[in-house]
Design a protein around this motif. Structure first.
Motif, short mmCIF file in Angstrom:
data_model
loop_
_atom_site.label_atom_id
_atom_site.label_comp_id
_atom_site.label_asym_id
_atom_site.label_seq_id
_atom_site.Cartn_x
_atom_site.Cartn_y
_atom_site.Cartn_z
N LEU A 76 0.87 -1.18 0.00
CA LEU A 76 0.00 0.00 0.00
C LEU A 76 0.90 1.23 0.00
CD1 LEU A 76 -2.67 1.50 0.25
CD2 LEU A 76 -2.62 1.07 2.72
N ILE A 77 0.82 2.05 -1.06
CA ILE A 77 1.64 3.26 -1.15
C ILE A 77 0.77 4.48 -0.93
CG2 ILE A 77 1.42 3.17 -3.69
CD1 ILE A 77 4.11 4.67 -3.82
N CYS A 78 1.22 5.35 -0.03
CA CYS A 78 0.48 6.56 0.30
C CYS A 78 1.34 7.77 -0.03
CB CYS A 78 0.08 6.55 1.78
SG CYS A 78 -0.92 8.00 2.26
N ASP A 79 0.92 8.53 -1.03
CA ASP A 79 1.68 9.70 -1.47
C ASP A 79 0.69 10.68 -2.09
OD1 ASP A 79 3.49 11.52 -2.80
OD2 ASP A 79 5.03 9.97 -2.64
N ASP A 80 0.87 11.97 -1.80
CA ASP A 80 -0.06 12.94 -2.37
C ASP A 80 0.39 13.43 -3.76
OD1 ASP A 80 2.10 14.39 -1.55
OD2 ASP A 80 0.96 16.03 -0.65
N GLN A 81 1.51 12.90 -4.24
CA GLN A 81 1.98 13.25 -5.57
C GLN A 81 1.82 12.05 -6.49
OE1 GLN A 81 5.84 14.95 -3.92
NE2 GLN A 81 5.45 16.39 -5.58
N LYS A 82 0.88 12.19 -7.43
CA LYS A 82 0.49 11.07 -8.29
C LYS A 82 1.66 10.53 -9.11
CE LYS A 82 -3.04 9.88 -11.74
NZ LYS A 82 -2.10 9.39 -12.77
N ILE A 83 2.60 11.38 -9.48
CA ILE A 83 3.70 10.95 -10.35
C ILE A 83 4.55 9.86 -9.69
CG2 ILE A 83 5.21 12.82 -9.53
CD1 ILE A 83 6.44 12.86 -12.35
N PHE A 84 4.73 9.97 -8.36
CA PHE A 84 5.55 8.97 -7.66
C PHE A 84 4.81 7.64 -7.53
CE2 PHE A 84 7.39 13.00 -6.11
CZ PHE A 84 8.69 12.81 -6.55
N ILE A 85 3.51 7.71 -7.30
CA ILE A 85 2.71 6.48 -7.26
C ILE A 85 2.73 5.79 -8.61
CG2 ILE A 85 0.37 5.56 -7.00
CD1 ILE A 85 -0.18 7.59 -4.88
N ASP A 86 2.52 6.58 -9.67
CA ASP A 86 2.49 6.00 -11.03
C ASP A 86 3.84 5.39 -11.40
OD1 ASP A 86 -0.12 6.79 -11.25
OD2 ASP A 86 0.30 8.59 -12.43
N ASN A 87 4.93 6.06 -11.04
CA ASN A 87 6.26 5.54 -11.36
C ASN A 87 6.54 4.23 -10.61
OD1 ASN A 87 6.89 7.55 -13.16
ND2 ASN A 87 7.95 8.82 -11.66
N PHE A 88 6.09 4.18 -9.35
CA PHE A 88 6.30 2.96 -8.57
C PHE A 88 5.50 1.80 -9.16
CE2 PHE A 88 5.31 0.08 -5.03
CZ PHE A 88 6.60 -0.22 -4.61
N ILE A 89 4.26 2.06 -9.53
CA ILE A 89 3.42 1.01 -10.12
C ILE A 89 4.01 0.56 -11.46
CG2 ILE A 89 1.17 0.54 -11.15
CD1 ILE A 89 -0.06 2.36 -9.03
N LEU A 90 4.53 1.51 -12.25
CA LEU A 90 5.13 1.18 -13.54
C LEU A 90 6.36 0.29 -13.35
CD1 LEU A 90 5.14 1.66 -16.63
CD2 LEU A 90 6.61 3.64 -16.21
N SER A 91 7.14 0.56 -12.31
CA SER A 91 8.38 -0.18 -12.08
C SER A 91 8.15 -1.55 -11.44
CB SER A 91 9.32 0.64 -11.19
OG SER A 91 9.66 1.86 -11.80
#
Length: 239
Positions: free
Chosen positions: A7-22
């Protein structure tokens, strides 16, 4: 094999998207951009690990976008300065603390080691931080005022002492089982055969086929018991 859930909690969507992509193919990744909803999501999702951002947007802040731009500019300046500082520091000093920690662990796993530093982890690379963690090292900020660190040092020492006591007890139990392992195996192998012999005499079994079946059954039972004894000692050793 079931994927571990993160479960990743971050208010910046770009970091969530990059983590999911990786890592989306390695983990079952769930996301939450509102930290105030995180506790409810934990109960709902029961993750194996939580990735938690340190700073989150203030609620009901009308000037957030303006403040965000200023903060991101300052962060960019900070990262540039950290990169320059890393080069300057490592040009003047060698990172011997991390190296000697590895040497200590090759000789002794029982003594707590605290990396006592003015900068914490900010000047370390990811691999260097991972090396410290792998070798059971802890970080503590070096401050001019040393009056408040005694409690933390005492807690580290006490925790290690308790863990060492548990390890000592486990090692002692393993040695006992190892010492008597073959005695247990032999005992369980002989016991069914003795019982079989008694049954043959008492019941006057004369059929060779019945005797063979009985012997084979006894041997199989003995092997099963022996396997359980050996496997149990292995589990205890690994734990």
């Amino acid at each position: 094999m079931t994927q571990k859930r993160i479960l990743i909690c971050d208010d910046q969507k770009i970091f969530i998207d990059n983590f999911i992509l990786s890592y989306g193919s390695y983990y079952d990744i769930k996301k939450e951009d509102d930290i105030n909803e995180l506790l409810n999501r934990i109960d709902e999702l029961k993750p194996d690990l939580i990735l938690l951002d340190l700073f989150h947007q203030k609620k009901m802040d009308e000037n957030f976008e303006k403040k965000r731009l200023v903060a991101e500019k300052e962060l960019a300046n900070l990262f540039n300065q950290i990169s320059k500082t890393k080069i300057a520091v490592k040009d003047a000093w060698d990172l011997q603390g991390v190296k000697i920690l590895e040497d200590i662990r090759r000789k002794n796993n029982d003594i707590p080691v605290v990396i006592f530093s003015q900068t914490g982890t900010i000047l370390l690379e990811d691999e260097e931080i991972q090396t410290v963690a792998k070798n059971d090292g802890r970080f503590m900020l070096k401050r001019k005022d040393m009056s408040n660190i005694k409690t933390e040092l005492d807690r580290i020492i006490e925790t290690k002492s308790v863990l060492q006591n548990h390890k000592t007890e486990a090692d002692r139990a393993w040695l006992i089982l190892k010492r008597y392992k073959y005695f247990l195996i032999i005992s369980w192998f002989i016991f069914p055969l003795v019982i079989l012999g008694i049954l043959i005499i008492r019941l006057q079994i004369s059929s060779l086929g019945n005797i063979v079946i009985g012997v084979i059954s006894s041997i199989i039972a003995s092997l099963i018991v022996s396997f359980v004894a050996v496997y149990s000692t292995k589990i205890l050793k690994d734990s």
